[in-house]
Structures are given as C-alpha cells and as structure tokens.
Design a protein around this motif. Structure first.
Motif, mmCIF file in Angstrom:
data_model
loop_
_atom_site.group_PDB
_atom_site.id
_atom_site.type_symbol
_atom_site.label_atom_id
_atom_site.label_comp_id
_atom_site.label_asym_id
_atom_site.label_seq_id
_atom_site.Cartn_x
_atom_site.Cartn_y
_atom_site.Cartn_z
ATOM 1 N N UNK A 41 -53.991 -0.093 21.855
ATOM 2 C CA UNK A 41 -53.016 0.685 21.136
ATOM 3 C C UNK A 41 -52.758 0.176 19.822
ATOM 4 N N UNK A 42 -52.642 -1.321 19.552
ATOM 5 C CA UNK A 42 -52.627 -1.849 18.286
ATOM 6 C C UNK A 42 -53.725 -1.615 17.426
ATOM 7 N N UNK A 43 -55.046 -1.452 18.312
ATOM 8 C CA UNK A 43 -56.048 -1.344 17.318
ATOM 9 C C UNK A 43 -56.292 0.127 16.724
ATOM 10 N N UNK A 44 -55.950 1.033 17.634
ATOM 11 C CA UNK A 44 -55.650 2.451 17.177
ATOM 12 C C UNK A 44 -54.746 2.641 16.059
ATOM 13 N N UNK A 45 -53.512 2.144 16.310
ATOM 14 C CA UNK A 45 -52.488 2.256 15.303
ATOM 15 C C UNK A 45 -53.132 1.770 13.967
ATOM 16 N N UNK A 46 -53.673 0.405 13.915
ATOM 17 C CA UNK A 46 -54.352 0.008 12.676
ATOM 18 C C UNK A 46 -55.486 0.700 11.977
ATOM 19 N N UNK A 47 -56.411 1.782 12.918
ATOM 20 C CA UNK A 47 -57.166 2.390 12.612
ATOM 21 C C UNK A 47 -56.725 3.728 11.687
ATOM 22 N N UNK A 48 -55.566 4.172 12.322
ATOM 23 C CA UNK A 48 -54.919 5.323 11.717
ATOM 24 C C UNK A 48 -54.412 4.976 10.253
ATOM 25 N N UNK A 49 -54.584 3.890 9.775
ATOM 26 C CA UNK A 49 -54.247 3.463 8.397
ATOM 27 C C UNK A 49 -55.187 2.662 7.709
ATOM 28 N N UNK A 50 -56.473 2.965 8.331
ATOM 29 C CA UNK A 50 -57.721 2.223 7.675
ATOM 30 C C UNK A 50 -57.606 0.699 7.640
ATOM 31 N N UNK A 51 -57.141 0.183 8.620
ATOM 32 C CA UNK A 51 -56.956 -1.077 8.627
ATOM 33 C C UNK A 51 -57.803 -1.852 10.031
ATOM 34 N N UNK A 52 -58.012 -3.201 10.104
ATOM 35 C CA UNK A 52 -58.385 -3.890 11.347
ATOM 36 C C UNK A 52 -57.616 -4.721 11.532
ATOM 37 N N UNK A 53 -57.317 -5.317 12.572
ATOM 38 C CA UNK A 53 -56.469 -6.393 13.027
ATOM 39 C C UNK A 53 -57.647 -7.674 13.238
ATOM 40 N N UNK A 54 -57.237 -8.594 12.441
ATOM 41 C CA UNK A 54 -58.118 -9.889 12.543
ATOM 42 C C UNK A 54 -57.381 -10.993 13.457
ATOM 43 N N UNK A 55 -58.058 -11.567 14.442
ATOM 44 C CA UNK A 55 -57.250 -12.525 15.558
ATOM 45 C C UNK A 55 -57.771 -14.153 15.191
ATOM 46 N N UNK A 56 -56.889 -14.793 15.114
ATOM 47 C CA UNK A 56 -57.337 -16.420 14.900
ATOM 48 C C UNK A 56 -56.547 -16.996 16.459
ATOM 49 N N UNK A 57 -56.659 -18.157 16.468
ATOM 50 C CA UNK A 57 -56.145 -18.704 17.632
ATOM 51 C C UNK A 57 -54.589 -18.629 17.669
#
Length: 242
Positions: A41-57
C-alpha cells in the motif's frame, strides 16, 4: 486485491507522515519490512505522486522520482533558497555537476555496491570538479554539442560558469560569504546537500555520505538505465559490471 480497513488506515497514516516529514523512524522500517500488505500500500501511494520509498536500516524516505511529483524540488526553489541573487540556469547546471562529481568520487567504478572511501575534504571536492571541467574541455565543440542534446546538460555553460569564478586560494580555509569564488560556490552546494540529508559534516572540512544518499546512489545514480551515459562522459566510468 482486498485489504483490511485497518491495514489501509495504518498504511495511509504512515504515508501522510512521510508526506509531511519526508522520513520515518526505525519502527516504521520494521513494519514496512514485516507486513507485505502495508508495504504494498505504501509503495502504491508513493507511486501515485511519482515518488519511491527508500529504506535504510533505520529510516524510510519518500523520494521524488520525476519532475511531475509534487515533492520535487524545483530549480527556482533552489535558486531562491541557496544561490546568489540573479542566479541563472547555468548556476543550477553547475550545482548538479558538482553533486555528480562528489558522489562519483566516493566510488571507484560504475555499479559499485558500496563507497570505497569514508570521507572527502572540501578542497579535494573542488579539485575533483576542476579535473572534470578540464576533461570536458578536452572534447571538441561538436562533441560537446552532440552530448548536450543527448543528456540535456549544457556542458559549455558549466565550463564557462566554473572558469568565471575566482581561482581557489591555497591559503583560504573557508569561504562562505558573498564572493563568487569556487570554494564559496562549493560551500553553497554543501549546505544544500546537508539540508537534504545527503551528506554530513564530520569536522576538519570533511564530509561523508549519509545512509539516505547511499541508497539513492545505489538505486538510481549507479543504475544503468538512469545515468550511465552521463557518468561515462564526465567521469570516465566504463560501466564494467563487478
């Protein structure tokens, strides 16, 4: 796919916090890793605003992927907040060029997984930019024009902007005033990168990459489909896979 209401609401709460702050802490990282539905869901929400989620530790970041994203930092915003009065697109081109050169010098080859050095001194950064400018100048006019069309970078304007700045003074320890010196310009780029959590000052005029910048570099900067040609042209990376 059907999602439980509580999962949708939790994912939306995380997304709105990311949208406001741009970053979430380790608790959100663990939830993002552990729950496939919330991650999806988070990835889909971010895609709707032309963003990606970057995860570190320890952190999650919301990173704009295109200029269409409402979270994209515009050239005009950078001019107003960081560059001198009357700044032009040439100053923006040089700022981006300085960032590419800085990131490139933390890695020894194209598609490196990890940085090969821990820090860079500000004066070294200036010297590396000068070396890359000299490399650009080694190309003839027609070659530069062809490359400008291919990469949408105005190499000749970058060269001109750099050449018109004062030479670096060996005795200068720090220049952050209103001069147009090269070190002063680099200090401006440094402040921008620090504010965006892409580098960190560690003292003694030395800077290092953050976890955020390492992940962005791995995902985009070193990715063949994004910047290979630019790196080869300005930095002599050959694109050999390890």
């Amino acid at each position: 796919m059907f999602y439980q209401e509580e999962k949708v609401m939790k994912a939306f709460q995380l997304y709105t916090s990311l949208a406001r702050q741009g970053v979430l802490n380790a608790e959100a990282v663990q939830l993002y890793k552990a729950d496939d539905e919330i991650r999806g869901l988070l990835d889909r929400f971010s895609q709707e605003v032309d963003c990606v989620i970057i995860r570190t530790s320890e952190q999650l970041f919301l990173v704009p992927q295109t200029k269409l994203s409402p979270f994209h930092i515009s050239n005009e915003w950078i001019k107003r907040h960081y560059l001198k009065s009357g700044a032009t697109n040439g100053d923006i081109y040089l700022l981006y060029f300085a960032i590419i050169v800085l990131f490139g010098n933390f890695y020894d080859t194209y598609q490196s997984n990890e940085p090969t050095r821990d820090f860079i001194r500000i004066d070294e950064w200036a010297q590396y930019i000068n070396e890359r400018i000299l490399h650009l100048q080694s190309h003839d006019e027609e070659e530069l024009k062809k490359s400008e069309k291919e990469f949408s970078y105005n190499w000749r304007l970058i060269i001109e902007k750099w050449e018109n700045m004062d030479d670096i003074k060996e005795t200068a320890k720090k220049q952050s005033g209103n001069t147009i010196s090269r070190l002063s310009f680099i200090d401006t780029v440094r402040r921008f990168l620090v504010d965006e959590d892409l580098i960190k000052d560690i003292g003694n005029e030395e800077i290092t990459l953050t976890e955020k910048s390492k992940m962005i570099i791995q995902r985009f900067f070193m990715e063949v489909e994004y910047n290979k040609g630019i790196l080869e042209f300005i930095y002599d990376f050959e694109g050999t896979e390890q």
